[in-house]
Design a protein around this motif. Structure first.
Motif, short mmCIF file in Angstrom:
data_model
loop_
_atom_site.label_atom_id
_atom_site.label_comp_id
_atom_site.label_asym_id
_atom_site.label_seq_id
_atom_site.Cartn_x
_atom_site.Cartn_y
_atom_site.Cartn_z
N GLU A 59 0.84 -1.22 0.00
CA GLU A 59 0.00 0.00 0.00
C GLU A 59 0.87 1.26 0.00
O GLU A 59 0.55 2.25 -0.66
N LEU A 60 1.98 1.21 0.74
CA LEU A 60 2.90 2.36 0.72
C LEU A 60 3.51 2.53 -0.67
O LEU A 60 3.59 3.64 -1.20
N ILE A 61 3.90 1.42 -1.26
CA ILE A 61 4.50 1.48 -2.60
C ILE A 61 3.52 2.11 -3.59
O ILE A 61 3.91 2.93 -4.43
N ASP A 62 2.23 1.78 -3.46
CA ASP A 62 1.23 2.36 -4.38
C ASP A 62 1.21 3.89 -4.30
O ASP A 62 1.17 4.56 -5.32
N ILE A 63 1.26 4.45 -3.08
CA ILE A 63 1.20 5.93 -3.00
C ILE A 63 2.54 6.56 -3.38
O ILE A 63 2.58 7.71 -3.81
N LEU A 64 3.63 5.79 -3.25
CA LEU A 64 4.94 6.33 -3.64
C LEU A 64 5.06 6.46 -5.16
O LEU A 64 5.94 7.16 -5.66
N LYS A 65 4.17 5.77 -5.87
CA LYS A 65 4.21 5.87 -7.34
C LYS A 65 3.62 7.18 -7.84
O LYS A 65 3.77 7.52 -9.02
N ILE A 66 2.93 7.90 -6.98
CA ILE A 66 2.29 9.15 -7.41
C ILE A 66 3.27 10.31 -7.22
O ILE A 66 3.67 10.61 -6.10
N PRO A 67 3.70 10.97 -8.31
CA PRO A 67 4.69 12.05 -8.18
C PRO A 67 4.07 13.37 -7.70
O PRO A 67 3.95 14.32 -8.45
N SER A 68 3.71 13.41 -6.42
CA SER A 68 3.01 14.59 -5.88
C SER A 68 4.00 15.68 -5.48
O SER A 68 4.18 15.99 -4.31
N ILE A 69 4.64 16.25 -6.51
CA ILE A 69 5.67 17.27 -6.31
C ILE A 69 5.00 18.64 -6.20
O ILE A 69 4.36 19.09 -7.16
#
Ligand code: BES
Ligand code: MN
Ligand code: MN
Length: 461
Positions: A17-27
């Motif tokens: 689940e953490l990996i899934d949100i780390l894929k989003i480049p929320s810069i």
């Protein structure tokens, strides 16, 4: 089921689940990522809902949205407010990453033999705020939530939280709490936990030096007109003296000097200068005369150039005198230094350094106050009991050199103290290429957080 057993049974899912949100480049620094900011806010909202919040919302602000969630079980019970940020720093320089910043991979390292997740935001702060979401999931599904909880996860921390003041002022009642809990800092090592008791303040400025009205041939004009890059670098060099003290008049006036006793106490924290140098490939360290390495980052203010540009930097050589030169400069501040005052002192002094042959413009960016917290509060004691139980040794109080300016804002506006239970390590490369977060740290955080709730509510009575 104990939290330990719950983690054992669910750790693969927690990691994926953490990996899934780390894929989003929320810069947050780059407007091109607006869509990903929105996507990340929605993912955060969904995660809070799934973890058992009974009310979740995405709150629009003049900038990026703030995700708010709460689970109120009894208004008479204490309320913990969890703060974190879902935005991340840009990934640049991307060519220095061993694997792409938004394609998380798990790799073992010397410091993380159980593996670490490599991705932008893994430690700062997605991996750390997500521990709180998973800890809440455990507590709500096992009837272990001993008090009310509110979450405020923002999307502009890495650009100085420009909308948070706006939001907090308008939502005083909603954000009301007894204590704020934040995991966005680090600890000494995986065998020696620490609790962050201080953060530095910040004044961030951009400077522009202008010479001639256009770029010039450096042969035809060189020697006869001011070169803005030469001048800017001279001006910057004169901001420090031979002892590495900052030369801005009045800069140290409000700095609180620590007692010999307190400095001796701080010096007890384990630290190896050799290991420090080795980790950074340094042959020697550098800093203000009369202070140790830890003191230089924890209790002393600093001034650093964060970026400098101008002239020709492309391939080959171009003979040119640039019209303009620029630099971004940050000053880390300590308690009682006022960021606005420091910005004024800097501006006046910097302008005074400029020869008549150039024009200087100073533009302030963001700033924030430093923060220190006592170690005899219930919150500190609860955090310490939690660490003692999960790590087997008590935590050491430690001031950090980093800044989370909103912590001082929360104290002013919401009248509550923050407890900084960070689980990152200095070697986790936050803001750098190859940022990572230890699986051990992630799971230890999830294990420790419910204990904080338990002991805090117990002691609060
Ligand atoms: N989480 C960091 C701050 C931090 C990291 C504090 C480690 C203590 C230990 C935060 O996201 C951050 O990067 N803050 C910025 C300031 C902000 C105004 C851009 C910083 O410290 O440069
Ligand atoms: Mn952070
Ligand atoms: Mn950061």
């Amino acid at each position: 089921m104990s939290v330990k057993n719950y983690i054992d049974a669910n750790q693969d899912r927690f990691i994926s689940e953490l990996i899934d949100i780390l894929k989003i480049p929320s810069i947050s620094a780059d407007a091109a990522y607006k869509g990903d900011i929105q996507k990340m806010a929605e993912a955060t909202q969904a995660a809070l809902k799934n973890a058992g919040c009974n009310h979740v919302e995405i709150c629009e602000t003049p900038g990026n949205p703030i995700v708010y969630g709460e689970k109120i079980i009894d208004p008479k019970l204490p309320t913990i407010l969890v703060y974190g940020h879902y935005d991340v720093q840009p990934a640049d320089p991307i060519e220095l990453w061993d694997s792409p910043a938004f394609e998380p991979v798990i790799k073992k390292t010397d410091i993380h033999p159980d593996g670490a997740i490599f991705a932008r935001g893994a430690c700062d702060d997605k991996g750390q705020f997500f521990m709180h979401v998973k800890a809440l999931e455990y507590m709500t599904t096992h009837d272990e939530l001993p008090c009310n909880v509110k979450f405020m996860i923002e999307g502009e921390e890495e650009i100085g939280s420009p909308s948070l003041n706006w939001y907090v002022k308008r939502n005083q009642e909603k954000l009301k709490n007894d204590i704020i809990l934040i995991s966005d800092t680090g600890m000494i090592s995986n065998t020696q936990p620490s609790i962050t008791t201080g953060l530095r303040g910040l004044s961030y400025v951009e400077v522009e030096v202008t010479g001639p009205n256009r770029d010039l041939h450096s042969g035809l004009y060189g020697g006869a007109v001011a070169n803005p890059i030469n001048i800017l670098t001279q001006m910057i060099a004169s901001l420090h003296d031979a002892e590495n003290r900052i030369t801005i008049p009045g800069f140290y006036d409000k700095v609180l000097e620590l007692s010999t006793e307190e400095r001796a106490e701080m010096a007890k924290a384990p630290f190896s200068l050799d290991a420090y140098k080795k980790a950074l490939d340094l042959t020697d360290i550098h800093g203000e005369t009369g202070y140790s390495t830890n003191e230089r980052t924890a209790i002393r203010p600093t001034l650093d150039v964060n970026g400098i540009w101008g002239g020709y930097t492309g391939e080959g050589a171009k003979t040119v005198i640039a019209s303009k030169a620029f630099a971004k400069i940050s000053m880390r501040l300590v308690p009682y230094q006022n960021p606005d005052e420091i910005t004024v002192l800097f501006t006046q002094y910097f302008e005074s350094l400029a020869p008549a042959s150039v024009r200087v413009k100073v533009t302030p960016h963001h700033g924030g106050d430093a923060y220190v917290t006592p170690i005899d509060s219930i919150g500190y004691k609860a955090a310490n009991r939690a660490y003692t139980e999960t790590f087997g040794v008590p935590a050491i109080p430690q001031r950090s050199g980093g800044s989370i300016p909103i912590v001082a804002l929360f104290e002013q506006e919401l009248k509550s103290k923050s407890i900084l239970m960070g689980f990152g390590l200095n070697s986790d490369a936050i803001h750098s290429p190859n940022e990572h977060y230890g699986i051990f740290n992630y799971l230890k955080g999830i294990e420790s957080i419910p204990l904080f709730y338990k002991y805090y509510v117990e002691m609060k009575g």
